[in-house]
Every structure is written in C-alpha cells, then in structure tokens.
Design a protein around this motif. Structure first.
Motif, mmCIF file in Angstrom:
data_model
loop_
_atom_site.group_PDB
_atom_site.id
_atom_site.type_symbol
_atom_site.label_atom_id
_atom_site.label_comp_id
_atom_site.label_asym_id
_atom_site.label_seq_id
_atom_site.Cartn_x
_atom_site.Cartn_y
_atom_site.Cartn_z
ATOM 1 N N TYR A 117 -3.404 0.178 -3.308
ATOM 2 C CA TYR A 117 -3.321 -1.106 -2.626
ATOM 3 C C TYR A 117 -3.068 -2.207 -3.638
ATOM 4 O O TYR A 117 -3.626 -2.188 -4.741
ATOM 5 C CB TYR A 117 -4.633 -1.431 -1.904
ATOM 6 N N THR A 118 -2.303 -3.184 -3.245
ATOM 7 C CA THR A 118 -2.189 -4.359 -4.083
ATOM 8 C C THR A 118 -3.458 -5.203 -3.903
ATOM 9 O O THR A 118 -4.101 -5.152 -2.847
ATOM 10 C CB THR A 118 -0.927 -5.167 -3.715
ATOM 11 N N ASP A 119 -3.817 -5.938 -4.939
ATOM 12 C CA ASP A 119 -5.111 -6.623 -4.931
ATOM 13 C C ASP A 119 -5.295 -7.565 -3.741
ATOM 14 O O ASP A 119 -6.403 -7.694 -3.210
ATOM 15 C CB ASP A 119 -5.286 -7.402 -6.236
ATOM 16 N N SER A 120 -4.236 -8.210 -3.338
ATOM 17 C CA SER A 120 -4.367 -9.236 -2.298
ATOM 18 C C SER A 120 -4.718 -8.681 -0.932
ATOM 19 O O SER A 120 -5.094 -9.445 -0.034
ATOM 20 C CB SER A 120 -3.077 -10.056 -2.203
ATOM 21 N N VAL A 121 -4.611 -7.364 -0.746
ATOM 22 C CA VAL A 121 -4.893 -6.787 0.575
ATOM 23 C C VAL A 121 -6.098 -5.852 0.569
ATOM 24 O O VAL A 121 -6.489 -5.342 1.633
ATOM 25 C CB VAL A 121 -3.664 -6.055 1.146
ATOM 26 N N LYS A 122 -6.664 -5.613 -0.595
ATOM 27 C CA LYS A 122 -7.813 -4.699 -0.660
ATOM 28 C C LYS A 122 -8.948 -5.206 0.215
ATOM 29 O O LYS A 122 -9.286 -6.382 0.200
ATOM 30 C CB LYS A 122 -8.276 -4.562 -2.116
ATOM 31 N N GLY A 123 -9.514 -4.303 0.975
ATOM 32 C CA GLY A 123 -10.597 -4.658 1.887
ATOM 33 C C GLY A 123 -10.128 -5.054 3.274
ATOM 34 O O GLY A 123 -10.935 -5.084 4.214
ATOM 35 N N SER A 180 0.827 -1.192 0.000
ATOM 36 C CA SER A 180 0.000 0.000 0.000
ATOM 37 C C SER A 180 0.865 1.248 0.000
ATOM 38 O O SER A 180 1.960 1.237 0.547
ATOM 39 C CB SER A 180 -0.927 0.013 1.218
ATOM 40 N N CYS A 181 0.330 2.293 -0.608
ATOM 41 C CA CYS A 181 1.062 3.545 -0.757
ATOM 42 C C CYS A 181 0.113 4.708 -0.502
ATOM 43 O O CYS A 181 -1.081 4.615 -0.824
ATOM 44 C CB CYS A 181 1.628 3.626 -2.161
ATOM 45 N N ILE A 182 0.652 5.796 0.048
ATOM 46 C CA ILE A 182 -0.166 6.994 0.256
ATOM 47 C C ILE A 182 0.641 8.231 -0.099
ATOM 48 O O ILE A 182 1.829 8.322 0.223
ATOM 49 C CB ILE A 182 -0.698 7.067 1.702
ATOM 50 N N SER A 183 -0.032 9.162 -0.760
ATOM 51 C CA SER A 183 0.551 10.461 -1.027
ATOM 52 C C SER A 183 0.383 11.347 0.198
ATOM 53 O O SER A 183 -0.734 11.521 0.686
ATOM 54 C CB SER A 183 -0.143 11.114 -2.225
ATOM 55 N N MET A 184 1.482 11.890 0.692
ATOM 56 C CA MET A 184 1.390 12.745 1.872
ATOM 57 C C MET A 184 0.808 14.112 1.532
ATOM 58 O O MET A 184 0.377 14.831 2.426
ATOM 59 C CB MET A 184 2.753 12.900 2.530
#
Length: 127
Positions: A60-66, A49-53
């Motif tokens: 999110y990568t598909d395997s962790v969505k949700g 997962s990545c976030i813009s500050m």
C-alpha cells in the motif's frame, strides 16, 4: 494476453465507502501481481495498492494505509479494493494493471512496469 475490467466506481459522499473490482480474463492469474493505480485530474498516475495472486502479499502507498484494503479471489480471477473513509482527494479514475509477479516490492508503483491495463472506473468523492 490478459484483459482487465474495472467496476464499482461512483459518486460517494465524504466518509463513505466503496468496493472496486478488477475482473481479469485471458489466462490464469496465479503468476501475476495486480495493482490498483489512480489518476486525478492534472496529476500523475499513482500506485495505491498491489497484491500477489500467488501468495497474497500486499503493498500500500502510505496515503491509503488503514483505509484501503486489497483482496483477491483466484477462483473468480478478481481483485477487489475496499475503500473506506473516503476523502475528496481520493477522487480519481482508478485503474487496475497486471504484470508477472517478480520483484514487486521494489517496482510495484512504477507505471512503466505493467503490461496490461484496464480502462478505469471513476470515483468521485463529493458532498
């Protein structure tokens, strides 16, 4: 120069939850993107997962969505990763990494694109 320090990893039973934190110091993070990677034994490091500050855009990568939720606290220069419904396959060392927030949609999962890394925090999911 940025310094990143991860915390929050521990042994958790399947189905449990954890909140990982990445504390960033050294300069303002407003122009950076922060990404969580993980590396399981014998496997390559993968971006989860990545976030813009600057604007809070998330990936999110598909395997962790949700199950995974990334969030930021710019006032505290901290990024959190909330992990729910943990599975044994989530067992890994979790790292946070930073780079200047440019073209993240296409490059955020690439290990080679990051300039700054933390030392990691161990997450173990086991009964």
């Amino acid at each position: 120069q940025l310094e990143l320090v991860e915390s929050g990893g521990q042994l958790v039973e399947p189905g449990g939850s954890l909140r990982l934190s990445c504390a960033v110091s050294g300069r303002t993070v407003d122009y950076y993107a922060i990404t969580w990677f993980r590396q399981a034994p014998g496997k390559e490091r993968e971006g989860v997962s990545c976030i813009s500050m600057s604007d809070g855009t998330t990936y999110y990568t598909d395997s962790v969505k949700g199950r995974f939720t990334i969030s930021r606290d710019n006032a505290k220069n901290t990024v959190h990763l909330q992990i729910n419904s943990l599975k044994p396959e989530d067992t890994a060392v979790y790292y946070c990494a930073a780079r200047v927030d440019i073209n993240m949609a296409t490059i955020w999962t690439s290990v080679l694109e990051y300039d700054y890394w933390g030392r990691g925090t161990q997450v173990t999911v086991s009964s």
